[in-house]
Write an enzyme that holds these catalytic residues in place. Sequence first.
Site, short mmCIF file in Angstrom:
data_model
loop_
_atom_site.label_atom_id
_atom_site.label_comp_id
_atom_site.label_asym_id
_atom_site.label_seq_id
_atom_site.Cartn_x
_atom_site.Cartn_y
_atom_site.Cartn_z
N LYS A 115 -6.63 -44.71 30.61
CA LYS A 115 -6.01 -44.61 29.29
C LYS A 115 -6.95 -45.14 28.20
O LYS A 115 -6.99 -44.60 27.10
CB LYS A 115 -4.69 -45.37 29.26
N LYS A 197 -2.20 -32.62 38.37
CA LYS A 197 -0.75 -32.81 38.36
C LYS A 197 -0.14 -32.24 37.08
O LYS A 197 -0.73 -32.35 36.01
CB LYS A 197 -0.49 -34.33 38.42
N LYS A 200 3.59 -34.34 31.52
CA LYS A 200 4.39 -34.16 30.32
C LYS A 200 3.55 -34.35 29.06
O LYS A 200 3.98 -34.04 27.98
CB LYS A 200 5.62 -35.07 30.33
#
Length: 334
Positions: A115, A197, A200
């Site tokens: 991140k 993956k 969202k």
Amino acid sequence: MINDKQVLYSGMQATGNLTIGNYLGALKNWLTLNEEYECFFGVMDLHSLTVRQNPAEFRKKAKNLFILYIAAGLDPKKNCIYFQSHVSAHAELAWLLNCFTYVGELNRMTQFKDKAAKHKDNINAGLFTYPVLMAADILLYQADFVPVGKDQKQHLEITRDIAERVNAVYGDVFTVPEPFFGKAGTKIMSLQEPTQKMSKSDENPNGSIYLMDDPDTIVRKFKRAVTDSFSEIRYSEEQPGVSNLLEIYSACSGTPIADAEKEFEGRGYGEFKEAVAEAVISVLKPMQDEYARLSGEKAYIDGLIRENDEKAAYYANKTLRKVRKKMGLNEIPR
Ligand code: TRP
């Protein structure tokens, strides 16, 4: 133990639109856990603030997640579904646990590194101590089990380390949680990059099917889904695109993968993709209808939130009082 049941804890961040990956991989498997466990499911809105949020949108997103949990079939009377930010014990325990967490171990968190690399302009301390807040979430409820995906495994490990460290100093304070491997959730990959993956927060909306996508959008996205160059509908490592579609079809229609392979033997990708889209629509449509209905019942929803927040706070504060006492904070009778 609560009501003679072991405790299970999980939650999702209140950011981004949930995808069928979140549903098939996690939410769907939560629906029946309350039969065996005392279950807590959080709307993790404090965690979401590690990324800048637009206040008005954020308020809506978090509430929508709460409604979606229920629309997807989580019973709010049999599960404690609540807002993390409504139970202030989370933030307070996170501080106390910060003092039992080493910078060195937080530095090793792969999610922090990922991140931080992605959001170079906002590497805030909350992002760094994210796992400590997560430990507080879990330990406040003395959870025995936490169902987590691969990406959260390291966070559960640090939670266990923190719990054991505190227990070693003060005696029995926390239940040390175990990962929960129930019926394995299906791992759904991106429709555009089937080796990644389904996410969202994907920048390409064509890679994900959102729970709120309408039927036309779903059909269109499956039509565009990346397949492979074998022109054969078979589950195999060399065909990640087709295999992913088979997984989705199987999970939504209840057809085992091997049966689905037979069903589509000799048929083209076009027909196959249409069938996958139909199967997904048949799962999402009832959820979307229920979501729309519940969204109109504001007083009912607010009542549920109040009730569940209170239940969560009761258990959380019980643990927090114990921790405060063990750590030697003064208690003055009032
Ligand atoms: N970090 C989790 C995720 O992004 C969400 C989360 C926050 C969570 N606190 C938790 C999950 C406690 C399980 C238990 O998926």
